[in-house]
Write an enzyme that holds these catalytic residues in place. Sequence first.
Site, short mmCIF file in Angstrom:
data_model
loop_
_atom_site.label_atom_id
_atom_site.label_comp_id
_atom_site.label_asym_id
_atom_site.label_seq_id
_atom_site.Cartn_x
_atom_site.Cartn_y
_atom_site.Cartn_z
N PRO A 42 -106.62 -2.54 -32.25
CA PRO A 42 -105.92 -1.26 -32.18
C PRO A 42 -106.73 -0.22 -31.43
CG PRO A 42 -106.78 -1.63 -34.39
CD PRO A 42 -106.99 -2.90 -33.63
N GLY B 169 -109.05 2.88 -30.43
CA GLY B 169 -110.11 3.64 -31.07
C GLY B 169 -111.14 2.83 -31.83
N VAL B 170 -111.15 1.50 -31.68
CA VAL B 170 -112.13 0.70 -32.41
C VAL B 170 -113.37 0.37 -31.58
CG1 VAL B 170 -110.40 -0.31 -33.95
CG2 VAL B 170 -110.95 -1.46 -31.80
N GLY B 171 -113.40 0.83 -30.31
CA GLY B 171 -114.61 0.67 -29.50
C GLY B 171 -114.59 -0.48 -28.53
N SER C 232 -92.31 -10.08 -41.65
CA SER C 232 -93.31 -10.00 -42.71
C SER C 232 -92.87 -9.16 -43.91
CB SER C 232 -94.63 -9.45 -42.15
OG SER C 232 -94.47 -8.15 -41.66
N LYS D 288 -103.69 -5.44 -42.26
CA LYS D 288 -102.85 -5.09 -43.41
C LYS D 288 -103.70 -4.81 -44.64
CE LYS D 288 -98.87 -7.67 -41.67
NZ LYS D 288 -97.97 -8.84 -41.85
#
Length: 816
Positions: A387, A389-391, A710, A753
């Site tokens: 996702p 913004g995780v670097g 799901s 999740k």
Amino acid sequence: MFDKDFLISDDQPDADTEFIPLLSAEEEQQMAMEDLPEELAILALKNNVLFPGVVIPITVSRDKSIKLVREVYKKSRIVGVVSQKDASVEEPGFDDLNRIGTAALIVKVLQMPDGNTTVIIQGKKRIELQELTSIDPYFIARVTSYETGDQARTDNEFNALISTIKDMAIQIVKLSPNVPSEAAFALKNIESPFFLVNFISSNLNIEVKDKQKLLEIPDLEERANLVLTHLKRELQVVELKNQIQSKVKVDIDKQQRDYILGQQLKTIQEELGGNPQEQQISELKERAAKKKWSMQVEEVFAKELGRLQRMNPAAMEYTVHMNYLETLVELPWNEYTPDNFDLDKAQRILDRDHYGLEKIKDRIIEYLAVLKLKGDMKSPILCFVGPPGVGKTSLGRSIARAIGRKYIRMSLGGLRDEAEIRGHRKTYVGAMPGRIIQNLKKAGSSNPVFVLDEVDKVGYKTFSGDPSSALLEVLDPEQNNSFYDNYLEVEYDLSNIMFIATANTLAGLQPALRDRMEVIDLSGYIVEEKQEIARRHLIPKQMKAHGLKKGQLKLGKRVLERIIEDYTRESGVRSLEKTIAKVARARARDIVLEKKIDPAITRDDLRTILGAPRFSRDQSLLKDIAGVMTGLAWTYSGGEVLFVEVSLSKGKGRLSLTGNLGEVMKESATLAFEYLKARAGDLGIDPRTFQQYNVHMHVPEGATPKDGPSAGITMFAAMASAFTQRKVKPGVAMTGEITLRGKVLPVGGIKEKILAAKRAGMHTIVLSEENRKNVEEINEIYLKGLEFKYIKEMIELVDLCMLDQKAKNAMTFDLK
């Protein structure tokens, strides 16, 4: 006689060569044997007539014609080309067209810079229109062949006729100053009498109606005699023009004047110490002598340099060739930066720049270890998926620092033109290499760390090509050692580059591209990781960006926790950084206003600076209520909590679904409802309830589209709770796909999740038994405080998520 635009080919080998498409004997024979379709789309020409074997460019402006060209080009590429009887008619009807035309092959469709569409077509064989079969969106007609199938005569009389036509056409070309000399060469090389007559007929300077008359003459000898008549008339006109011009005294034209002035300037420059063009060429030779390129590149450079030396510096081609040669010498051919094999130092750099991400760090250290042992290894193609913004992107820069390589980042988001990857042919105006080669030239190294950012957002099969397919060669270790850029026209070795692609999801990638990369998942961060990232990286960065000194801003662990949970709900830390920046700006304002402040930010300060909390844990929705369940969903931004609400009302058993649900989600709701009916007896539900009460299922945040399988078990649990009116257990979340037989199937995105469930304050997560292996692969730190329940059948879910007691204000069913 000849139109110059016709003579220029789109795929020229170099800028100085003009290519005239000629029809060989084999091609003519093959063209004659080709079957003619019974029906053809009809393209009307205003001011031209197409002859068999001849290639011409036409500009298409009518909307119908543009649609025809684009659709036929995607299919058979065969179209019927017929000239109009009257060129002034803008929207011709079927009766406005000549009955004799030519079946043609659409060779290429070009979108010109001015917005017009140019089509290159080649005539195949003559056709006769029989009847119109369709008029919308364009004319389609039943056609028959107009060719007689007769062989050309071989007697002396006919051969003399053809020879006379060829000689006269060549004479006209030589006497016409505006016709290139290549036309005469082309005429000499035409052997087929059919193609010769058609070729000259197409290029005669006569009216369209006269060309149409030539096309309609079935007998070749009769047509040749008429062509000879037109040639005689044109030869007389050309000779008369030349006689008139020779009698008139003409001053020196601009080209001669420029040449004389150029020679004078050259003499002056030599007196002053040499001209700049020779200095540039001398510099190119000196730089080329130091290059480590292959023999093939050296030969290309020497050839192009020789051509440059023979050119007039005032010519446009001079600048084109100079730019090409400068590109060649500026590229880092076989120039590499030494890798840093100090694994401990590399590990320290990775740990200092990024907190967590152990799996990726281990992969980089493994790569360095193998490279150190072997000394030479094809670089891996890594793809970081996670996702925002995780670097992912910043990790590429850290990897470059850790192994001592140059760093290149190229954003692929919104890329629609294949030439951005492969470059333009240097014959085009303003041509340049692709962005791969351009970035290597800037880096000055052939083994950088090359980050291909947002690879999932690159264009796929656009009008300008297919950039995603062009990336296949770049990202294939078996092919990229000979990458071909259209501008360079020589192969370049990309195999030593460490390519790192980043993507938010693999769903948009074509399978062949995904298969070439080693995919490494980067999931979101838990609260503890975000706190550590903020303390190590984000707070110092924002203090420096806002001019704050050490000790002027302090954010404690609990305050950071409140910022993370109340003001940012995300998988990464991008929003967290923006929120910390807002706090830093507020502190900077207080310092400038000389307010008396405490460096430590408190919870009350947060409310003053950031306002009321943006997010809450939504658990109040579940207290003493039946029919509301908590599901877990995966999005491009990470995991999300999803609430499913079910209400019952008197009716006829109708199921209503709202909340902007996709087709798969609607099918899951139907499956859950039908399974609930089948197991009504096991749950103590009166079957009459399904017939006398309507069911309304809603998933909140209706403006957001939702889809996927799901949420199946969540929908079933919400319906079961509504029909039994049993109270929902607090803190329970679930995810899983369902079947009509009541089986629970595994789903993806488990780690994301789980993080979403932790952010929402859940303590129990219900999953499919087949997802147990996915949970066991996750680091224990992410599972702290969570209990997992694994089920195989949907009916097992009832006691796991509901209490035995009835909900507050439980409804009673009035059944008849």
